[in-house]
Design a protein around this motif. Structure first.
Motif, PDB file in Angstrom:
ATOM      1  N   THR A  27      -3.409   9.429  18.823  1.00 44.41           N
ATOM      2  CA  THR A  27      -4.318   8.868  19.820  1.00 44.41           C
ATOM      3  C   THR A  27      -3.926   9.320  21.220  1.00 44.41           C
ATOM      4  O   THR A  27      -4.786   9.699  22.020  1.00 44.41           O
ATOM      5  CB  THR A  27      -4.319   7.320  19.742  1.00 44.41           C
ATOM      6  OG1 THR A  27      -4.718   6.925  18.428  1.00 44.41           O
ATOM      7  CG2 THR A  27      -5.252   6.714  20.762  1.00 44.41           C
ATOM      8  N   CYS A  28      -2.639   9.291  21.514  1.00 43.82           N
ATOM      9  CA  CYS A  28      -2.175   9.707  22.843  1.00 43.82           C
ATOM     10  C   CYS A  28      -2.476  11.186  23.103  1.00 43.82           C
ATOM     11  O   CYS A  28      -2.937  11.544  24.191  1.00 43.82           O
ATOM     12  CB  CYS A  28      -0.674   9.453  22.988  1.00 43.82           C
ATOM     13  SG  CYS A  28      -0.231   7.723  23.087  1.00 43.82           S
ATOM     14  N   ILE A  29      -2.242  12.025  22.112  1.00 41.03           N
ATOM     15  CA  ILE A  29      -2.508  13.457  22.276  1.00 41.03           C
ATOM     16  C   ILE A  29      -4.005  13.687  22.455  1.00 41.03           C
ATOM     17  O   ILE A  29      -4.427  14.460  23.325  1.00 41.03           O
ATOM     18  CB  ILE A  29      -1.930  14.257  21.093  1.00 41.03           C
ATOM     19  CG1 ILE A  29      -0.396  14.241  21.167  1.00 41.03           C
ATOM     20  CG2 ILE A  29      -2.468  15.689  21.078  1.00 41.03           C
ATOM     21  CD1 ILE A  29       0.306  14.780  19.934  1.00 41.03           C
ATOM     22  N   GLY A  37      -5.480  15.775  30.609  1.00 40.45           N
ATOM     23  CA  GLY A  37      -4.124  15.512  31.048  1.00 40.45           C
ATOM     24  C   GLY A  37      -3.928  14.234  31.832  1.00 40.45           C
ATOM     25  O   GLY A  37      -2.794  13.814  32.066  1.00 40.45           O
ATOM     26  N   ILE A  38      -5.003  13.589  32.248  1.00 41.81           N
ATOM     27  CA  ILE A  38      -4.865  12.381  33.062  1.00 41.81           C
ATOM     28  C   ILE A  38      -4.165  11.274  32.273  1.00 41.81           C
ATOM     29  O   ILE A  38      -3.359  10.527  32.828  1.00 41.81           O
ATOM     30  CB  ILE A  38      -6.229  11.911  33.595  1.00 41.81           C
ATOM     31  CG1 ILE A  38      -6.751  12.950  34.591  1.00 41.81           C
ATOM     32  CG2 ILE A  38      -6.147  10.532  34.223  1.00 41.81           C
ATOM     33  CD1 ILE A  38      -8.171  12.736  35.040  1.00 41.81           C
ATOM     34  N   ILE A  41      -0.410  10.780  32.617  1.00 37.19           N
ATOM     35  CA  ILE A  41       0.057  10.017  33.778  1.00 37.19           C
ATOM     36  C   ILE A  41       0.024   8.521  33.456  1.00 37.19           C
ATOM     37  O   ILE A  41       0.963   7.788  33.775  1.00 37.19           O
ATOM     38  CB  ILE A  41      -0.792  10.348  35.023  1.00 37.19           C
ATOM     39  CG1 ILE A  41      -0.616  11.830  35.381  1.00 37.19           C
ATOM     40  CG2 ILE A  41      -0.447   9.442  36.196  1.00 37.19           C
ATOM     41  CD1 ILE A  41      -1.603  12.355  36.400  1.00 37.19           C
ATOM     42  N   VAL A  42      -1.042   8.083  32.797  1.00 40.54           N
ATOM     43  CA  VAL A  42      -1.168   6.686  32.385  1.00 40.54           C
ATOM     44  C   VAL A  42      -0.039   6.336  31.413  1.00 40.54           C
ATOM     45  O   VAL A  42       0.601   5.291  31.544  1.00 40.54           O
ATOM     46  CB  VAL A  42      -2.549   6.429  31.737  1.00 40.54           C
ATOM     47  CG1 VAL A  42      -2.628   5.036  31.124  1.00 40.54           C
ATOM     48  CG2 VAL A  42      -3.664   6.651  32.744  1.00 40.54           C
ATOM     49  N   TRP A  43       0.209   7.214  30.436  1.00 41.55           N
ATOM     50  CA  TRP A  43       1.271   6.996  29.453  1.00 41.55           C
ATOM     51  C   TRP A  43       2.627   6.865  30.151  1.00 41.55           C
ATOM     52  O   TRP A  43       3.410   5.971  29.830  1.00 41.55           O
ATOM     53  CB  TRP A  43       1.296   8.137  28.438  1.00 41.55           C
ATOM     54  CG  TRP A  43       2.331   7.981  27.374  1.00 41.55           C
ATOM     55  CD1 TRP A  43       2.196   7.335  26.183  1.00 41.55           C
ATOM     56  CD2 TRP A  43       3.678   8.484  27.406  1.00 41.55           C
ATOM     57  NE1 TRP A  43       3.377   7.398  25.479  1.00 41.55           N
ATOM     58  CE2 TRP A  43       4.301   8.093  26.190  1.00 41.55           C
ATOM     59  CE3 TRP A  43       4.408   9.220  28.321  1.00 41.55           C
ATOM     60  CZ2 TRP A  43       5.624   8.432  25.895  1.00 41.55           C
ATOM     61  CZ3 TRP A  43       5.726   9.536  28.027  1.00 41.55           C
ATOM     62  CH2 TRP A  43       6.325   9.150  26.822  1.00 41.55           C
ATOM     63  N   SER A  44       2.892   7.742  31.100  1.00 41.40           N
ATOM     64  CA  SER A  44       4.161   7.693  31.828  1.00 41.40           C
ATOM     65  C   SER A  44       4.304   6.372  32.574  1.00 41.40           C
ATOM     66  O   SER A  44       5.358   5.734  32.534  1.00 41.40           O
ATOM     67  CB  SER A  44       4.275   8.851  32.814  1.00 41.40           C
ATOM     68  OG  SER A  44       4.361  10.064  32.133  1.00 41.40           O
ATOM     69  N   TYR A  45       3.245   5.965  33.264  1.00 40.53           N
ATOM     70  CA  TYR A  45       3.284   4.703  34.006  1.00 40.53           C
ATOM     71  C   TYR A  45       3.566   3.534  33.069  1.00 40.53           C
ATOM     72  O   TYR A  45       4.474   2.734  33.301  1.00 40.53           O
ATOM     73  CB  TYR A  45       1.961   4.465  34.753  1.00 40.53           C
ATOM     74  CG  TYR A  45       1.910   3.099  35.372  1.00 40.53           C
ATOM     75  CD1 TYR A  45       2.498   2.859  36.605  1.00 40.53           C
ATOM     76  CD2 TYR A  45       1.308   2.024  34.702  1.00 40.53           C
ATOM     77  CE1 TYR A  45       2.493   1.587  37.168  1.00 40.53           C
ATOM     78  CE2 TYR A  45       1.299   0.757  35.252  1.00 40.53           C
ATOM     79  CZ  TYR A  45       1.887   0.544  36.485  1.00 40.53           C
ATOM     80  OH  TYR A  45       1.892  -0.706  37.025  1.00 40.53           O
ATOM     81  N   LYS A  46       2.767   3.427  32.002  1.00 41.66           N
ATOM     82  CA  LYS A  46       2.896   2.288  31.090  1.00 41.66           C
ATOM     83  C   LYS A  46       4.263   2.255  30.401  1.00 41.66           C
ATOM     84  O   LYS A  46       4.885   1.204  30.297  1.00 41.66           O
ATOM     85  CB  LYS A  46       1.790   2.329  30.034  1.00 41.66           C
ATOM     86  CG  LYS A  46       0.434   1.973  30.592  1.00 41.66           C
ATOM     87  CD  LYS A  46      -0.599   1.974  29.487  1.00 41.66           C
ATOM     88  CE  LYS A  46      -1.928   1.469  29.984  1.00 41.66           C
ATOM     89  NZ  LYS A  46      -2.882   1.297  28.877  1.00 41.66           N
TER      90      LYS A  46
END
Length: 137
Positions: A27-29, A37-38, A41-46
């Motif tokens: 799902t993430c990929i 690619g946005i 950034i969300v994944w990194s933040y969370k």
């Protein structure tokens, strides 16, 4: 009325500190591809926000967001290092570390193979950590 303490609670004690969310690799990929690619950034933040809330150490979501926007490659090393630190503080072997970032840096642009390897290794490690504390898919 009971007040919550701002003092971080030692990780590894079920129910003692907030547990992060399990995120599916596929799902993430897919979200990263669809959003151009946005979502990375969300994944990194969370991910960094959850680790900071859980352990009381690390970058946290805000700083991870700033790094992702301006010097994203730094997170290839910092993220797995922080994930490995969660394991280390529980006295377990680190499944990922800062050197995991070499996958992304050295092989990242060769058909994105290194980026996929980096992400899967890092995301699997954080998912397994959360599962060990009771998180479910």
């Amino acid at each position: 009325m009971t007040q919550m303490s701002d003092t971080p609670i030692a990780p590894g004690q079920p129910g003692a500190a907030p547990i992060g969310q399990i995120r599916s690799n596929g799902t993430c990929i897919l979200l990263a591809i669809v959003t151009l690619g946005i979502y990375t950034i969300v994944w990194s933040y969370k991910t960094h926000d959850e680790m900071k809330k859980h352990s009381g150490t690390g970058l946290g979501g805000g700083l991870a967001l700033v790094l992702a926007l301006f010097v994203g490659f730094v997170l290839y090393f910092v993220t797995p290092n922080e994930v490995g630190g969660l394991y280390e503080r529980r006295g377990q072997a680190k499944p990922v570390s800062a050197t995991t970032g070499l996958w992304a840096l050295l092989l990242g642009w060769f058909f994105f193979v290194g980026l996929f390897v980096w992400f899967i290794k890092t995301n699997n490690a954080i998912n397994e950590y959360w599962r060990s504390l009771g998180a479910t898919d």
